[in-house]
Design a protein around this motif. Structure first.
Motif, short mmCIF file in Angstrom:
data_model
loop_
_atom_site.label_atom_id
_atom_site.label_comp_id
_atom_site.label_asym_id
_atom_site.label_seq_id
_atom_site.Cartn_x
_atom_site.Cartn_y
_atom_site.Cartn_z
N GLN A 64 118.66 8.00 52.68
CA GLN A 64 117.41 7.91 51.68
C GLN A 64 117.08 9.23 50.83
N LYS A 65 116.76 10.36 51.61
CA LYS A 65 116.62 11.79 51.20
C LYS A 65 117.63 11.95 50.32
N ASN A 66 119.13 12.29 50.67
CA ASN A 66 120.24 12.53 49.50
C ASN A 66 121.15 11.72 49.76
N SER A 67 121.31 11.05 48.59
CA SER A 67 122.22 9.97 48.01
C SER A 67 123.43 10.65 48.30
N ASN A 68 123.64 12.19 48.76
CA ASN A 68 124.90 11.81 48.48
C ASN A 68 126.14 12.64 49.68
N PHE A 69 124.91 12.40 50.31
CA PHE A 69 124.84 12.99 52.07
C PHE A 69 126.69 12.81 53.01
N ILE A 70 126.90 11.79 52.46
CA ILE A 70 128.15 11.47 53.25
C ILE A 70 128.54 12.58 52.21
N HIS A 71 129.05 12.42 51.38
CA HIS A 71 129.67 13.18 50.53
C HIS A 71 130.05 14.80 51.21
N GLU A 72 129.46 15.02 51.08
CA GLU A 72 128.49 16.79 51.33
C GLU A 72 128.84 16.86 52.69
N ASN A 73 128.89 15.86 54.06
CA ASN A 73 128.58 16.11 55.47
C ASN A 73 130.18 15.70 55.79
N LEU A 74 130.74 15.42 55.23
CA LEU A 74 131.72 14.21 55.42
C LEU A 74 132.54 14.68 57.38
N ASN A 75 132.88 15.81 57.20
CA ASN A 75 133.95 16.47 58.09
C ASN A 75 132.59 16.85 59.51
N ILE B 179 130.11 15.03 60.04
CA ILE B 179 129.71 14.00 60.79
C ILE B 179 130.97 12.80 61.46
N CYS B 180 132.47 13.38 60.99
CA CYS B 180 133.14 12.59 61.33
C CYS B 180 133.68 13.38 62.83
N ALA B 181 133.20 15.19 62.77
CA ALA B 181 133.94 15.56 63.74
C ALA B 181 132.98 15.12 64.87
N SER B 182 132.02 15.41 64.48
CA SER B 182 130.49 14.94 66.16
C SER B 182 130.28 13.33 65.93
N VAL B 183 131.27 12.10 65.43
CA VAL B 183 131.77 11.18 65.71
C VAL B 183 132.42 10.75 67.20
N GLN B 184 133.52 11.63 66.78
CA GLN B 184 134.95 12.31 67.39
C GLN B 184 134.61 12.96 68.70
N LYS B 185 134.22 13.46 69.35
CA LYS B 185 133.61 14.35 70.07
C LYS B 185 132.22 13.19 70.73
N THR B 186 131.62 12.84 70.03
CA THR B 186 130.53 11.65 70.76
C THR B 186 132.02 10.61 71.88
N ILE B 187 132.49 9.91 70.90
CA ILE B 187 133.26 9.20 71.60
C ILE B 187 134.64 10.27 72.86
N VAL B 188 135.24 10.71 72.13
CA VAL B 188 136.07 11.83 73.17
C VAL B 188 135.29 11.92 74.18
N ASN B 189 133.97 12.81 74.23
CA ASN B 189 133.24 13.43 75.90
C ASN B 189 133.24 12.36 76.83
N ALA B 190 132.53 11.09 75.93
CA ALA B 190 132.83 10.07 76.81
C ALA B 190 133.47 9.13 77.44
N LEU B 191 134.76 9.02 76.95
CA LEU B 191 136.25 8.74 77.37
C LEU B 191 136.91 9.70 78.55
N ILE B 192 136.59 10.70 78.27
CA ILE B 192 136.42 12.33 79.01
C ILE B 192 135.94 12.47 80.20
N ASN B 193 134.99 11.85 79.60
CA ASN B 193 133.88 12.36 81.19
C ASN B 193 133.93 11.23 81.85
N GLN B 194 134.02 9.66 82.00
CA GLN B 194 134.05 8.76 82.35
C GLN B 194 135.51 8.87 83.12
#
Ligand code: KG4
Ligand code: ZN
Length: 336
Positions: A230-241, A243-258
């Motif tokens: 809503q603030k920046n229609s190009n947000f995904i394109h400009e921040n893709l890497n 966003i991917c790294a943050s999502v990946q870290k969230t998933i993997v941290n949870a797997l490893i911690n458990q």
């Protein structure tokens, strides 16, 4: 029989048609025909999967015998995936297994697909160490997320699991929100390697003591993207890497911690991973770090991590030793 048995194994639970020949715990062939047709639809289409299994199964069978250099009349048993999986897909493999068992007059062995992912660790390979019992196995794929305490080849305790989506499913669904092609997990992983995983924070996919819940993470990424777009229609394109790294870290941290919590509470330091997500670069990196912290980490060869028939064959081998055969009237089960 003092010779090691020849087991023919069939896997058809999802979108890979696979047949393997094992001699004892050694794999002589492991042929996998992956179905590319689903890419156009952004996910597995069950009806198309069943049809593709029908087309693939005979050539895959002939190739598996050929590569193993084994004749059909040398086989001692037929093992097959009985579930969980897509019903139409399972029916193709089960029917083929029954026909072979009748034609060759040899026993049938039903195999649980998730047990097979776990016991893939017991396949014997040169220069590869197998875990001793008991060990913990984190099974993470498109359909499964479990922490299993493996006490013996036929004694499993599920001590942690997802209450909704599987880890691979979370990768794929979030990749879809980012307009990445299917299956999104490997693509997201590649982009994540060029991004900063600490840039964005998302909801924690851990749930209770050793469980997971990935659908909340998917929703939190969706709302986050909607707000930013809503603030920046190009947000995904400009921040893709990032966003991917943050999502990946969230998933993997949870797997490893458990997994660490499970290891501490059971006092088992031998930990193994299985399933397609075990190809993930961040998960492998964090597992490597566990290795340096006094854990014994076991990762099977990649060909035995993703869906394959060799892992069905190793379960078949252990059931064969116990003469644990099934009746010809057996029906596949989509869910267990
Ligand atoms: O075990 P598998 O081949 O099939 C199932 O039984 O589901 O796992 C496939 C899953 C997919 O969700 C795919 O996106 C995910 O494994 N996957 C990955 C990676 N490679 C495969 N997820 C994250 N990073 C990867 N490098
Ligand atoms: Zn699987």
């Amino acid at each position: 029989m003092n010779q090691q048995p020849f087991i023919l194994a069939i896997e058809s639970s999802c979108d890979d048609t696979s047949i393997a020949v094992l001699k004892g715990k050694r794999v002589l062939s492991n042929v996998v025909a992956s179905q590319l047709i689903h890419e156009d639809f952004g996910g597995v289409v069950p009806e198309l999967a069943s049809r593709a299994h029908m087309q693939n199964i005979l050539p895959v069978y002939l190739k598996a015998l050929n590569v193993a250099n084994v004749q059909a009349n040398q086989l001692n048993a037929i093992a097959f995936t009985n579930g969980p999986g897509l019903m139409g897909a399972l029916l193709v493999g089960v029917s083929f297994a029954k026909s072979l068992s009748i034609a060759l007059n040899i026993p049938l062995i039903d195999v649980n697909h998730i047990h097979a992912h776990v016991l893939a660790h017991l396949i014997e390979e040169d220069n590869h160490q197998n875990p001793n019992f008991p060990f913990l196995c984190l099974t993470v794929s498109g359909g499964h997320t479990q922490i299993v305490k493996v006490n013996a080849a036929d004694d499993f305790e599920i001590i942690g699991k997802t209450i909704d989506d599987a880890a691979g499913e979370a990768f794929d669904k979030i990749a879809k929100l980012l307009n990445l092609p299917y299956p999104g997990g490997p693509v997201l992983d590649k982009l994540a390697q060029m991004g900063d995983g600490s840039r964005f924070t998302f909801s924690d996919p851990r749930n209770g003591f050793l469980d997971f819940s990935f659908s909340g993470l998917k929703t939190s990424v969706l709302y986050f993207l909607q707000k930013e777009i809503q603030k920046n229609s190009n947000f995904i394109h400009e921040n893709l890497n990032d966003i991917c790294a943050s999502v990946q870290k969230t998933i993997v941290n949870a797997l490893i911690n458990q997994l660490i919590k499970a290891a501490n509470s059971t006092k088992i330091k031998a930990v193994a991973i299985a399933g397609g997500v075990s190809a993930n670069s961040e998960l492998r990196k964090q597992l490597n770090e566990l290795n340096q912290k006094g854990f014994d980490v076991y990762v099977p060869s990649f060909q035995f991590c993703t869906d394959n028939a060799a892992m069905i064959g190793i379960v078949g081998y252990f059931k064969f030793l116990n003469r644990n055969f099934c009746n010809i009237n057996i029906l596949p089960q989509a869910k267990f």
